[in-house]
Design a protein around this motif. Structure first.
Motif, PDB file in Angstrom:
ATOM      1  N   GLY A  97       0.822  -1.204   0.000  1.00 55.86           N
ATOM      2  CA  GLY A  97       0.000   0.000   0.000  1.00 55.86           C
ATOM      3  C   GLY A  97       0.857   1.256   0.000  1.00 55.86           C
ATOM      4  N   ARG A  98       0.176   2.381  -0.044  1.00 59.75           N
ATOM      5  CA  ARG A  98       0.896   3.654   0.002  1.00 59.75           C
ATOM      6  C   ARG A  98       1.806   3.779   1.224  1.00 59.75           C
ATOM      7  NH1 ARG A  98      -3.713   7.963  -0.543  1.00 59.75           N
ATOM      8  NH2 ARG A  98      -5.056   6.193  -0.045  1.00 59.75           N
ATOM      9  N   PRO A  99       1.436   3.184   2.389  1.00 61.42           N
ATOM     10  CA  PRO A  99       2.342   3.306   3.534  1.00 61.42           C
ATOM     11  C   PRO A  99       3.750   2.762   3.251  1.00 61.42           C
ATOM     12  CG  PRO A  99       0.183   2.634   4.284  1.00 61.42           C
ATOM     13  CD  PRO A  99       0.149   2.576   2.788  1.00 61.42           C
ATOM     14  N   HIS A 100       3.852   1.740   2.412  1.00 60.13           N
ATOM     15  CA  HIS A 100       5.186   1.216   2.085  1.00 60.13           C
ATOM     16  C   HIS A 100       5.967   2.219   1.235  1.00 60.13           C
ATOM     17  CE1 HIS A 100       2.723  -2.486   2.823  1.00 60.13           C
ATOM     18  NE2 HIS A 100       3.738  -2.695   3.639  1.00 60.13           N
ATOM     19  N   ILE A 101       5.252   2.900   0.345  1.00 58.52           N
ATOM     20  CA  ILE A 101       5.908   3.949  -0.458  1.00 58.52           C
ATOM     21  C   ILE A 101       6.329   5.080   0.476  1.00 58.52           C
ATOM     22  CG2 ILE A 101       5.677   5.529  -2.421  1.00 58.52           C
ATOM     23  CD1 ILE A 101       3.428   3.737  -3.499  1.00 58.52           C
ATOM     24  N   ALA A 102       5.447   5.387   1.434  1.00 52.11           N
ATOM     25  CA  ALA A 102       5.770   6.432   2.419  1.00 52.11           C
ATOM     26  C   ALA A 102       7.048   6.069   3.170  1.00 52.11           C
ATOM     27  CB  ALA A 102       4.605   6.601   3.402  1.00 52.11           C
ATOM     28  N   ASP A 103       7.145   4.819   3.606  1.00 52.29           N
ATOM     29  CA  ASP A 103       8.326   4.395   4.357  1.00 52.29           C
ATOM     30  C   ASP A 103       9.587   4.489   3.495  1.00 52.29           C
ATOM     31  OD1 ASP A 103       6.653   3.926   6.482  1.00 52.29           O
ATOM     32  OD2 ASP A 103       6.640   1.741   6.286  1.00 52.29           O
ATOM     33  N   ALA A 104       9.455   4.205   2.208  1.00 63.25           N
ATOM     34  CA  ALA A 104      10.601   4.321   1.300  1.00 63.25           C
ATOM     35  C   ALA A 104      11.003   5.794   1.154  1.00 63.25           C
ATOM     36  CB  ALA A 104      10.250   3.724  -0.062  1.00 63.25           C
TER      37      ALA A 104
ATOM     38  N   ALA B 173       9.581  13.283   6.448  1.00 70.55           N
ATOM     39  CA  ALA B 173       9.967  12.895   7.810  1.00 70.55           C
ATOM     40  C   ALA B 173       9.239  11.641   8.283  1.00 70.55           C
ATOM     41  CB  ALA B 173       9.704  14.038   8.777  1.00 70.55           C
ATOM     42  N   ASP B 174       7.972  11.500   7.908  1.00 76.75           N
ATOM     43  CA  ASP B 174       7.201  10.341   8.367  1.00 76.75           C
ATOM     44  C   ASP B 174       6.027  10.074   7.428  1.00 76.75           C
ATOM     45  OD1 ASP B 174       5.367  12.355   9.006  1.00 76.75           O
ATOM     46  OD2 ASP B 174       5.938  12.394  11.113  1.00 76.75           O
ATOM     47  N   ARG B 175       5.285   9.010   7.732  1.00 77.26           N
ATOM     48  CA  ARG B 175       4.140   8.631   6.903  1.00 77.26           C
ATOM     49  C   ARG B 175       3.123   9.765   6.809  1.00 77.26           C
ATOM     50  NH1 ARG B 175       2.221   2.318   8.121  1.00 77.26           N
ATOM     51  NH2 ARG B 175       4.134   1.317   7.362  1.00 77.26           N
ATOM     52  N   THR B 176       2.891  10.434   7.936  1.00 72.75           N
ATOM     53  CA  THR B 176       1.885  11.493   7.964  1.00 72.75           C
ATOM     54  C   THR B 176       2.221  12.574   6.942  1.00 72.75           C
ATOM     55  OG1 THR B 176       1.621  11.029  10.304  1.00 72.75           O
ATOM     56  CG2 THR B 176       0.638  13.075   9.501  1.00 72.75           C
ATOM     57  N   GLU B 177       3.497  12.964   6.904  1.00 75.06           N
ATOM     58  CA  GLU B 177       3.906  13.998   5.948  1.00 75.06           C
ATOM     59  C   GLU B 177       3.728  13.498   4.505  1.00 75.06           C
ATOM     60  OE1 GLU B 177       7.920  15.563   6.431  1.00 75.06           O
ATOM     61  OE2 GLU B 177       7.767  16.635   4.515  1.00 75.06           O
ATOM     62  N   ALA B 178       4.071  12.255   4.271  1.00 75.82           N
ATOM     63  CA  ALA B 178       3.933  11.688   2.924  1.00 75.82           C
ATOM     64  C   ALA B 178       2.473  11.709   2.470  1.00 75.82           C
ATOM     65  CB  ALA B 178       4.478  10.259   2.903  1.00 75.82           C
ATOM     66  N   PHE B 179       1.571  11.337   3.379  1.00 76.76           N
ATOM     67  CA  PHE B 179       0.145  11.300   3.022  1.00 76.76           C
ATOM     68  C   PHE B 179      -0.448  12.701   2.886  1.00 76.76           C
ATOM     69  CE2 PHE B 179       0.237   6.801   3.870  1.00 76.76           C
ATOM     70  CZ  PHE B 179      -0.772   6.328   3.051  1.00 76.76           C
ATOM     71  N   GLY B 180       0.158  13.664   3.562  1.00 78.02           N
ATOM     72  CA  GLY B 180      -0.346  15.029   3.494  1.00 78.02           C
ATOM     73  C   GLY B 180      -0.185  15.637   2.118  1.00 78.02           C
ATOM     74  N   ASP B 181       0.754  15.118   1.321  1.00 80.37           N
ATOM     75  CA  ASP B 181       1.055  15.775   0.051  1.00 80.37           C
ATOM     76  C   ASP B 181       1.307  14.742  -1.058  1.00 80.37           C
ATOM     77  OD1 ASP B 181       1.947  17.443  -1.948  1.00 80.37           O
ATOM     78  OD2 ASP B 181       3.899  17.837  -1.031  1.00 80.37           O
TER      79      ASP B 181
END
Ligand code: AMP
Ligand code: FE
Ligand code: FE
Ligand code: ZN
Length: 295
Positions: A144-151, A159-167
């Motif tokens: 899922g997107r969380p894995h892309i966020a972690d990458a 900085a973290d998943r939250t920031e990745a999902f924010g934008d």
């Protein structure tokens, strides 16, 4: 019909929504159940996205840590660009069901979609598919997107998943790509046909774009929806009141869950709970041979 966990009492602590590394959580199954014990839970539902991969390991973890585990799935569905998650509790996991076919197709589509998102991101950011692969636990993991966020975190882009999902990873981002999922009512019918109990997850979560409108919920009720996850951190008081009223008028069970994802999200196990009488009613509605995993 599945059996009730023995010793279920009014004060039992029950969390019906949690993830592991089988999908986008960061705990393995054993760690999830250990953390459930540490948080004083009596029952936790294992609800990874579109997979039953963690179920086998959960039996052993339940015995080791003294927490009953409800085998479940958080089934991805989609209706006109609206992503709707449906918790399937105690369904038959066998490959002969429509539910299984839906999950397989969704997992495959999620894999293709993740690659396409990484291709788009790679045009502007230092990320490659190998970076995402390094974040995914194993072959059968639901990507899922969380894995892309972690990458992206590992690469220092965010900085973290939250920031990745924010934008970058939000559904309105130019890098966003959709994946295939069944329609909500279709998924509910498949869950019921597999002997499971269907509960719509976080239907009022505004942070995910928009809340699920009443007419769509009504379609799901007609398809056999048993419950509605009212107590969830992404629901404010107004949304909880609306959903509670909807549940009352449609004779739906009201559940609560943490939507725990380990270190991937701030959600704490047990932060929202389900009443023991509701769990009993849910278990009574299950018709498959899948049993609650007992210590
Ligand atoms: P996907 O299923 O690949 O579209 O990604 C959605 C998943 O990302 C959800 O199941 C959530 O667990 C996770 N998610 C959504 N928003 C956030 C956020 N702000 N921070 C961390 N995880 C999130
Ligand atoms: Fe998730
Ligand atoms: Fe969800
Ligand atoms: Zn979830």
């Amino acid at each position: 019909m599945a059996h009730l966990p023995p010793g279920l009492a009014d004060e039992s602590r029950i969390d019906l929504h949690a993830h592991t590394r089988c999908s986008d959580g960061t705990d393995d199954v054993d760690a999830l159940v250990r953390h459930a014990a540490e948080e004083g839970l009596d029952v936790v539902a294992l609800t990874d996205h579109d997979t039953t991969a963690g179920w086998d390991e959960a039996a052993e973890a339940s015995r080791r840590h003294g927490v009953a585990v409800i085998p479940g799935i958080e089934v991805s569905t989609e209706c006109e660009d609206l992503s709707v998650h449906v918790l399937a509790l105690l369904p038959d996991p066998s490959p002969s069901t429509a539910l299984h076919s839906h999950m397989e197709r969704a997992r495959e589509s999620r894999g293709t979609r993740a690659r396409r998102m990484v291709e788009r991101l790679a045009a502007d950011h230092p990320i490659r598919w190998e970076d995402v692969e390094a974040q995914v636990a194993g072959e059968s993991t639901t990507v899922g997107r969380p894995h892309i966020a972690d990458a992206l975190v590992a690469r220092g882009v965010v900085a973290d998943r939250t920031e990745a999902f924010g934008d970058l990873l939000s559904s309105s981002s130019p890098y966003y790509v959709r994946y295939w999922a069944p329609e909500p009512a279709q998924a509910v019918r498949a869950i019921v046909a597999a002997g499971g109990v269907a509960v719509v997850a976080h239907p009022g979560a505004l942070t995910r774009g928009s809340t699920i409108p009443d007419d769509l919920l009504e379609e799901m009720v007609a398809a056999g929806l048993a419950g509605i996850e009212v107590d969830h951190r992404e629901h404010d008081d107004v949304s909880r009141a609306r959903l509670r009223a909807f549940a009352r008028s449609h004779e739906l069970l009201v559940t609560g869950g943490s939507d725990y994802h380990g270190a991937g999200k701030p959600n704490r196990l047990g932060e929202n709970l389900t009443r023991p009488s509701v769990l009993a009613a849910l278990i009574e509605r299950a018709t498959s041979r899948t049993e609650v995993l007992l210590p």
